[in-house]
Enzyme design. Structure first.
Site, PDB file in Angstrom:
ATOM      1  N   ASP A 501       0.858  -1.175   0.000  1.00 61.02           N
ATOM      2  CA  ASP A 501       0.000   0.000   0.000  1.00 61.02           C
ATOM      3  C   ASP A 501       0.905   1.239   0.000  1.00 61.02           C
ATOM      4  OD1 ASP A 501      -2.358   1.518   0.225  1.00 61.02           O
ATOM      5  OD2 ASP A 501      -2.124   1.641   2.387  1.00 61.02           O
ATOM      6  N   THR A 503      -0.091   4.846   1.547  1.00 64.33           N
ATOM      7  CA  THR A 503      -0.224   5.637   2.768  1.00 64.33           C
ATOM      8  C   THR A 503      -0.027   4.769   4.004  1.00 64.33           C
ATOM      9  OG1 THR A 503      -1.800   7.086   1.646  1.00 64.33           O
ATOM     10  CG2 THR A 503      -1.708   7.200   4.057  1.00 64.33           C
ATOM     11  N   ASP A 705      -1.577  -1.367   6.095  1.00 58.86           N
ATOM     12  CA  ASP A 705      -1.793  -0.913   7.465  1.00 58.86           C
ATOM     13  C   ASP A 705      -3.223  -0.515   7.768  1.00 58.86           C
ATOM     14  OD1 ASP A 705      -1.894   1.454   5.961  1.00 58.86           O
ATOM     15  OD2 ASP A 705      -1.197   2.637   7.670  1.00 58.86           O
TER      16      ASP A 705
END
Length: 817
Positions: A501, A503, A705
Site C-alpha cells: 500500500d 499511505t 496498514d
C-alpha cells in the site's frame, strides 16, 4: 458457492484429516477443514444439503456438521471427544476446551506437545505426549514450570550416573588381566551387583522411556522411544535370562568362566546417555523461550494513578481504561495510551529494535513496557491487560514458537517409515550374524542388532525444525518482527512479489494539509473558511489519517465544527453529508462522478499539477459543484527507498496498489523505482490483483496498514501488517512489523532465510548420524577392518546428533538482522 460449517467431535489433527478426507468423497465439492476453529469451508458448484455431509461423517465417527457464519465459527470451542478409531491415542489426556485460536501465554494448567503430534491439541495435566512420548510443555512460560522439568530430569540423570558408573567399571574390568575384582567376589556375585544397581537406572530414572515405548507400540505411533525401549529392554531381559537360566543358551554365549556375558552395562549406559540428551533438550528449550521471558520482564508491576489530584501507587492489573497515570523519569510505561500533559523522550527499543529514543508530546501514543526518559508526563490509559501491544507480542511469540513449519512434514514422513525399517534392519542384522558371523555368532548378532536400534533413534529428527523455529521467532521479536506461525516464517523466504500500500506503508502515514484551494464561482460564492469548516465537519468522526490531518488544519485556523446529517462513508472514494442545508462531498474523482458534480477545467488542471508532484488531492463539492480541493502531503518513509531497492535486488517484484489517483501514484512509484503500480484501487481491486498473481503461480506477500487492506492481507500468501496501522490489519496479517517500515520486511526475509538454512542443516545432522551409523552398527566394516560399534558408543553417537541440532539452532541467537 462457498459455505462455512461447524464440525463438532474433532479433538486432534487425526480427526481433522479424517473429516476433511470424508467430506471430499462427496461428489462436486471441495472441502478444507481446520481444527481450531473447528470449521469446514466447502466450495460447491451446486448446493449440497447439510444432511448429505452428515450422513458420510456419521459413517466414520461421532462427528456432527451444521452450517454457520464464519464469524460464529471462530467462537465455537473444540469439543473433547473423538471417534473410536482414535481412542488409543487419547487414553491419558483430554482437550482443554478452547475458544480462541491460540493458547494464552498466561494460562496455567495447559500443556502441549512440542512435536505437535496431534495438531494444536492441549492437555490439562503435565506428562508425556500419548503419541511421540515427548514431555509436554507448559503453555505458560514461567521459569518455575520449566525449571521443574529440568530439575526432575537432572535428578534422574544424577541417579543414573551414580548407579551406572559402578556397573560400567565392573563390566570393563573383565578386560584387565587377572581381574582384581574377582579376588573380592566371584563373577556370579558381581553379576548380582550389576543387576541390583541397574534396577534404579532402568525402572526409575529410565522408566519413562519404557512407558513411552509401550505407548508407541500400542498406538502404532513408532518413534525414537520405540527403538530405545526395544534395544535396552532386549539387553536387560537377555541379561536376566543369562543369570537365572544359563543352561538354555548355547556354548558360544558363555565366557571362559562358564557364565553368560551380561549386558547390564549396555542397557544402563544407554539410558544414562539418552537422559543426558533429554536434559540438554530441556535446557535448550528453556534458553529458546528466553525471548518471551525477557519480554515478560519488560512489563512493569506498578503504576502511579492520579486520583483527585493525589498520586497513588497501584498494581498494574488494577488500571482501568480512562485512568490518568503519572509516568516519572526512568519509569516503564504501565499500559498503552496517550500523553495528556507534558512531553518526554521514550526508549522504544524493546518494541522497534531501534536504540534511539523517540520524542513524544501531548497527544502522542505510548506503549506499555517502553522506558520514559528524563521528563515526567501524564497519560490516559487506553489499552490494559491483554489488550496492550506488549501482551499481544508475548502471545504472538508464544504461539509462533509452538507452530509447525511445512518442512516439518518431511521429518514426519521420514519418521513414519523410519522406525519399522530400523527394526527390520536390526532383525536382519541379528540373523545375518548368527548365520554368517564368526563365533560367538549369536553374541555378535545380538550386540550389533541392539547397536542398530540405539544409533537409529530419530530424536534429533524431531528436534530439527522446532528448535530453529523457536529461536528464530524469538530473534524476530527482538527486532520488532512479530511472526504468527512457522509457516509464515518459512514461506517468507520464497516470495516472488511484494504488494504494498502507499499511505502508512511506503509513506509515514502522518499526512498534513498543505493548502485548501477555493475557486470563486458565479453560481455559489463560498469563502475558504466556510470550505474548511465543511470538510472538517465531515471528518469529525473519522479515524482516517487524512481526516485527522484536515481536523488539525481546521484547529490551527481556529475554525469551528458544524453539525452533519446524512453522513456516508464510501470505501475507496470518500465521504458525503449535509451541513446547513448544503450537500457536501469530499473525495476522489470517482466520488465526484457518483454524485454528479461538475468540475471546471481550471480546477482540473490545478489538481493535475498537484498530483504530478506526488501529492494527494481531494475534490470538494458543495451542492454538486466542485468549488475547490485540499492538497495533502505525506512524506515517504526514510527507509522505504533503500528497503525497496534491496528487495528488488533480491529478485522480489515490488508492486504498489493504492487508492490514490494515477498521477500521484506514478510520482511516488518513479521516486522509489518500483517494479510497477496500480492506482485508484478499491479493497476488492487489491484482492483481485493478488488472486491474479497467485493464479500465475506467484508467492505473494502483501504489506498494508489500514482496514481497507485487511482482505488483501488475508488473501496473500504472507500478509505483513505495519504495527503503526489498525488492529484489523494486524489481525489479518501473518507477520507484523512493530516499527512499521518496509526495512522490516528486508530483515524478516533475512531471518526467514537464516532459519530455513538452519533447519536444513539440522536435518542434515539428524540424518547423517543415522545414514553413517546404521551400516557401521550392523557390522559392515567388520569383514574388512574388524571394526564394530558397541551399543554404548551407538548411544553416545545418537546423543551427539541431538547435541549437534541444539547447538546449531542456538547459533541463530547471534544472528544480526
Amino acid at each position: 458457492m462457498t459455505h462455512h460449517y461447524i464440525i463438532s467431535g474433532m479433538s486432534c489433527d487425526g480427526c481433522r484429516k479424517k473429516v476433511e478426507k470424508t467430506l471430499n468423497t462427496v461428489e462436486g465439492i471441495q472441502a478444507e477443514v481446520t481444527l481450531n476453529p473447528p470449521l469446514a469451508t466447502i466450495t460447491m458448484g451446486e448446493h449440497v444439503a447439510t444432511e448429505k455431509f452428515q450422513d458420510v461423517l456419521t459413517e466414520v465417527g461421532k462427528y456432527t456438521i451444521e452450517m454457520t457464519s464464519s464469524s460464529n465459527a471462530l467462537e465455537t470451542p473444540v469439543k473433547s471427544c473423538c471417534s473410536s478409531q482414535n481412542k488409543n491415542s487419547h487414553v491419558e489426556h483430554q482437550h482443554a476446551n478452547k475458544t480462541t485460536k491460540s493458547i494464552d501465554a498466561n494460562t496455567t494448567g495447559v500443556y502441549y506437545c512440542p512435536m505437535h503430534c496431534e495438531g494444536d491439541k492441549t492437555y490439562t495435566k503435565f506428562g508425556d505426549c500419548p503419541v511421540c512420548g515427548m514431555d509436554l510443555v507448559p503453555a505458560q512460560t514461567s521459569n518455575s514450570q520449566e525449571n521443574k522439568v529440568y530439575t526432575d530430569l537432572l535428578k534422574k540423570m544424577l541417579i543414573a550416573v551414580v548407579f551406572t558408573l559402578p556397573i560400567f567399571i565392573i563390566s570393563m574390568s573383565e578386560m584387565i588381566p587377572n581381574n582384581p575384582l574377582y579376588n573380592l567376589m566371584s563373577v556370579e556375585k558381581w553379576n548380582w551387583v550389576q543387576l541390583l544397581f541397574s534396577i534404579p537406572v532402568l525402572f526409575y530414572a529410565g522408566a519413562m522411556f519404557f512407558i513411552r515405548a509401550y505407548k508407541s507400540i500400542v498406538t502404532w505411533n513408532l518413534n525414537m522411544f520405540t527403538l530405545i525401549g526395544i534395544g535396552t529392554g532386549v539387553a536387560f531381559i537377555f541379561s536376566i535370562a543369562g543369570m537365572f537360566f544359563p543352561d538354555i543358551f548355547p556354548a558360544e554365549f558363555k565366557s571362559h568362566h562358564g557364565t553368560i556375558h551380561l549386558y547390564f552395562e549396555a542397557a544402563t549406559v544407554i539410558i544414562t546417555l539418552v537422559l543426558l540428551g533429554q536434559l540438554l533438550e530441556a535446557k535448550a528449550h528453556e534458553q529458546t523461550s528466553g525471548a518471551i521471558k525477557e519480554l515478560m520482564k519488560l512489563s512493569p508491576t506498578e503504576a502511579t494513578l492520579i486520583n483527585n489530584g493525589t498520586d497513588i501507587t497501584i498494581a498494574i492489573d488494577k488500571i482501568q481504561k480512562g485512568d490518568l497515570l503519572r509516568v516519572k523519569p526512568g519509569d516503564k510505561i504501565p499500559v498503552d495510551g496517550k500523553i495528556t500533559t507534558g512531553e518526554s523522550s521514550i526508549d522504544e527499543a524493546m518494541i522497534t529494535g531501534e536504540p534511539i529514543p523517540v520524542d513524544k508530546k501531548t497527544g502522542d501514543t505510548v506503549i506499555a513496557g517502553t522506558i520514559n526518559g528524563t521528563k515526567s508526563f501524564v497519560m490516559i490509559a487506553q489499552k490494559v491487560g491483554s489488550e496492550t501491544l506488549l501482551s499481544q507480542i508475548i502471545q504472538m511469540v508464544n504461539d509462533a514458537s509452538r507452530s509447525r513449519a511445512p518442512i516439518q512434514k518431511l521429518a514426519d514422513r521420514v519418521a513414519k517409515y523410519f522406525v519399522p525399517t530400523v527394526v527390520a534392519i536390526s532383525l536382519i542384522t541379528f540373523f545375518a550374524w548368527a548365520k554368517f558371523g564368526p563365533e560367538p555368532a549369536y553374541i555378535y548378532g545380538l550386540i550389533n542388532a541392539i547397536a542398530v536400534l540405539i544409533i537409529a533413534c530419530p530424536c534429533a529428527l524431531g528436534l530439527a525444525t522446532p528448535m530453529s523455529v523457536m529461536v528464530g521467532v524469538g530473534k524476530g521479536a527482538q527486532y520488532g518482527i512479530l511472526i504468527k506461525n512457522a509457516e509464515a516464517l518459512e514461506n517468507l523466504n520464497k516470495i516472488d512479489v511484494l504488494i504494498t500500500d502507499k499511505t502508512g506503508t511506503i509513506t509515514e502515514g502522518k499526512p498534513s494539509v498543505e493548502k485548501v484551494y477555493t475557486e470563486q464561482n458565479d453560481v455559489m460564492n463560498i469563502s475558504e473558511e466556510m470550505l474548511i469548516q465543511s470538510i472538517a465537519s465531515l471528518n469529525q468522526h473519522s479515524e482516517h489519517p487524512l481526516a485527522k490531518a484536515i481536523l488539525n488544519f481546521a484547529k490551527l485556523k481556529n475554525i469551528s465544527i458544524a453539525a452533519v446529517s446524512d453522513f456516508q462513508s464510501i470505501t475507496g472514494k470518500g465521504i458525503t453529508g449535509s451541513i446547513k442545508d448544503s450537500k457536501v462531498a469530499l473525495g476522489n474523482k470517482k466520488l465526484m462522478l457518483d454524485v454528479g458534480a461538475t468540475i471546471s477545467a481550471d480546477i482540473e488542471n490545478k489538481i493535475l499539477d498537484e498530483q504530478n508532484q506526488g501529492k494527494t488531492v481531494s475534490y470538494i463539492a458543495v451542492n454538486n459543484i466542485v468549488l475547490g480541493y485540499v492538497t495533502i502531503t505525506d512524506a515517504i518513509k526514510e527507509n522505504s527507498i533503500k528497503a525497496i531497492k534491496n528487495l528488488i535486488d533480491e529478485g522480489v517484484e515490488v508492486i504498489m496498489l493504492t487508492g490514490d489517483n494515477k498521477n500521484t501514484a506514478k510520482a511516488v512509484a518513479d521516486q522509489l523505482h518500483l517494479s510497477s503500480f496500480k492506482a485508484d484501487c478499491l479493497p476488492e481491486d487489491k484482492l483481485k490483483e493478488i488472486q491474479r498473481l497467485q493464479a500465475e503461480g506467484k508467492i505473494v506477500a502483501m504489506a498494508g496498514d489500514g482496514i481497507n487492506d485487511a482482505p488483501a492481507l488475508a488473501q496473500a500468501n504472507i500478509g505483513i501488517a505495519m504495527g503503526t496501522g489498525t488492529d484489523v490489519a494486524i489481525e489479518s496479517a501473518k507477520i507484523t512489523l512493530v516499527k512499521g517500515d518496509l526495512n522490516g520486511i528486508v530483515k524478516a526475509k533475512k531471518l526467514s532465510h537464516a532459519v530455513m538454512k538452519n533447519i536444513r542443516q539440522n536435518l542434515f545432522f539428524a540424518f547423517i548420524y543415522n545414514i553413517l551409523g546404521i551400516p557401521i552398527a550392523a557390522g559392515i566394516l567388520y569383514p574388512v577392518f574388524g571394526i564394530l560399534l558397541s551399543p554404548m558408543l551407538a548411544a553416545l553417537a545418537m546423543s551427539l546428533s541431538s547435541v549437534s541440532v541444539i547447538v546449531n539452532a542456538l547459533r541463530l541467537r547471534s544472528l544480526k538482522l
